[in-house]
Design an enzyme around this catalytic site. Structure first.
Site, short mmCIF file in Angstrom:
data_model
loop_
_atom_site.label_atom_id
_atom_site.label_comp_id
_atom_site.label_asym_id
_atom_site.label_seq_id
_atom_site.Cartn_x
_atom_site.Cartn_y
_atom_site.Cartn_z
N GLU A 59 -8.71 8.95 -63.81
CA GLU A 59 -9.65 9.46 -62.92
C GLU A 59 -8.46 10.60 -62.22
OE1 GLU A 59 -12.36 10.47 -63.16
OE2 GLU A 59 -13.07 8.70 -64.22
N TYR A 94 -15.34 12.47 -55.36
CA TYR A 94 -15.51 12.23 -56.74
C TYR A 94 -14.89 10.90 -57.32
CZ TYR A 94 -14.68 12.24 -61.39
OH TYR A 94 -14.73 11.85 -62.71
N ASP A 111 -18.33 16.03 -59.95
CA ASP A 111 -17.30 16.57 -60.43
C ASP A 111 -17.71 18.02 -60.90
OD1 ASP A 111 -18.62 16.09 -62.80
OD2 ASP A 111 -16.54 15.90 -63.93
#
Length: 402
Positions: free
Chosen positions: A60, A143, A161
DNA sequence: CATGCGTGGAT
DNA sequence: TATCCAAGCAT
């Protein structure tokens, strides 16, 4: 409250930040439709092999503002080099930065190491499960916290996102500017209603896969979407109006002279950049900022170097010599003036680097600053180079090593 | 909240 | 060539 009033209340449509929410039955059909599509179409990606929070976390961070194809080789190498949170926490900073070289946004990896150290100290070496704790970690915002909580721990947390905002804005005809940070909470509110409580991780990832394959910013064909029957902007023919996204500012031009200086043993002068700011702790040839030449009318006509006037070029070389002497303690013989202009575009800056080449004579005393080293080209791979530095070196090689 | 922070690919 | 991006976060 009478039975009648109760019924009226139930039928009244729920609003999320003024966006009419679907009835429960439709929400459940939507989840089923999207997850069925995801089960068939999801991409096999290295970080989807299991639900290990560390693997998901690294992916991520790398994927922030970065394409999947770019990330994959970096991810495989990074997991091999730093297979555990402890390994990351204990890593040498130069080795760490080297693993990120070329990926950009380098504070991501420094923050990730800080977070790894936080996890070792405060959470017994394990990623915390509570999203309120996850988000306390350096480099993890709303996020990424939602992504880890939903994908690694199966919690029904939104992970909003750019993809999610784009898909939702088209689904619900939301005209909030997705470039404004404050509008993220609108989309979070909607995701909290929509998210599948049994497969929240798959649900979030389905939005992202949909956003990167079908619900794209450009060349968007809503008729081929698995969820077109839910898509308000498609049904009403307004899909080209969404999302609303304000434009970014243009990159500001900055002008440098890049000095490629070789000493008598064939080593080149490299400078380590400051530990904060742009390209922090990375290495470049000395860069000397050039002022713009301003006419009396107040209009900039370029730098001295760019004017390509012999007399002015000589003036620049004198300035460069002066700077090299005072800041770097060297007095090289400049051989080329300049031999090429290298350009490099950052998110917010556009560098124009006029590259000069020079040599140090054997007998000269040398007293370079502490953040500078003489480095032989065979050792360049031990130093972390940003894009502009690589371009300057390539420019040198193409000119002198053919 | 606006700005700083990289890079390589698509059009 | 110029523009817009691509799974954001810190300050």
């Amino acid at each position: 409250m009478t039975q009648i009033e109760s019924n009226v209340t139930e039928k009244k449509q729920k609003l999320i930040f003024d966006i009419p929410m679907w009835p429960q039955e439709k929400i459940e059909r939507f989840r089923e439709t999207l997850l069925s599509w995801y089960d068939l179409e999801k991409r096999e990606l290295p970080w989807r092999k299991n639900n290990d929070p560390y693997r998901i976390w690294v992916s991520e961070i790398m994927l922030q503002q970065t394409r999947v194809d770019t990330v994959i080789p970096y991810y495989l190498n990074f997991m091999k080099t730093f297979p555990t949170i402890k390994g990351l926490a204990d890593a040498n900073e130069d080795v760490l930065l080297k693993a990120w070289e070329g990926l950009g946004y380098y504070s991501r990896v420094r923050n990730m190491q800080t977070a790894a150290q936080q996890i070792m100290e405060n959470y017994d070496g394990k990623m915390p499960v509570d999203p309120k704790e996850i988000i306390k970690l350096k480099g993890i915002g709303p996020y990424t916290a939602g992504a880890i909580a939903s994908m690694a721990f199966g919690l029904p947390e939104p992970a909003v996102d750019g993809n999610v905002m784009r898909v939702l804005s088209r689904l619900f005809e939301i005209d909030a500017d997705i470039a404004k940070p404050g509008n993220r909470k609108i989309f979070e509110g909607i995701m909290r209603e929509l998210i599948d409580p049994y497969k929240p991780g798959d649900f979030n990832q389905a939005f992202m896969d949909l956003g990167s394959s079908i619900c794209t910013p450009k060349n968007y064909h809503p008729e081929s979407s698995p969820i077109k029957e839910f898509n308000q902007s498609y049904l009403k023919g307004t899909w080209d109006k969404f999302p609303v996204k304000s434009k970014k500012k243009k990159a500001k031009p900055v002008y440098y002279v890049g000095a490629i200086i070789k000493n008598s043993t064939g080593a080149f002068l490299l400078e380590k950049r400051p530990m904060q700011g742009l390209l922090a702790n990375m290495w470049t040839f000395p860069l000397i900022e050039e002022e713009l030449v301003i006419q009396e009318t107040g209009i900039a006509i370029g730098t001295l170097t760019q004017l390509k006037d012999e007399e002015l070029t000589e003036k620049v070389m004198k300035n460069v010599m002066l700077e090299l002497g005072s800041k770097y303690g060297i007095r090289p013989t400049l051989m080329e003036a300049p031999f090429e202009e290298v350009q490099h575009i950052f998110s917010h800056l556009k560098w124009f680097v006029a590259v000069y080449y020079g040599q140090i004579r054997v007998e000269e005393p040398i007293n370079i600053p502490e953040n500078c080293y003489w480095v032989e080209p065979s050792d360049f791979d031990q130093y972390v180079f940003p894009g502009p530095q690589t371009k300057m070196w390539q420019s040198y090689l193409s000119k002198f090593k053919k």
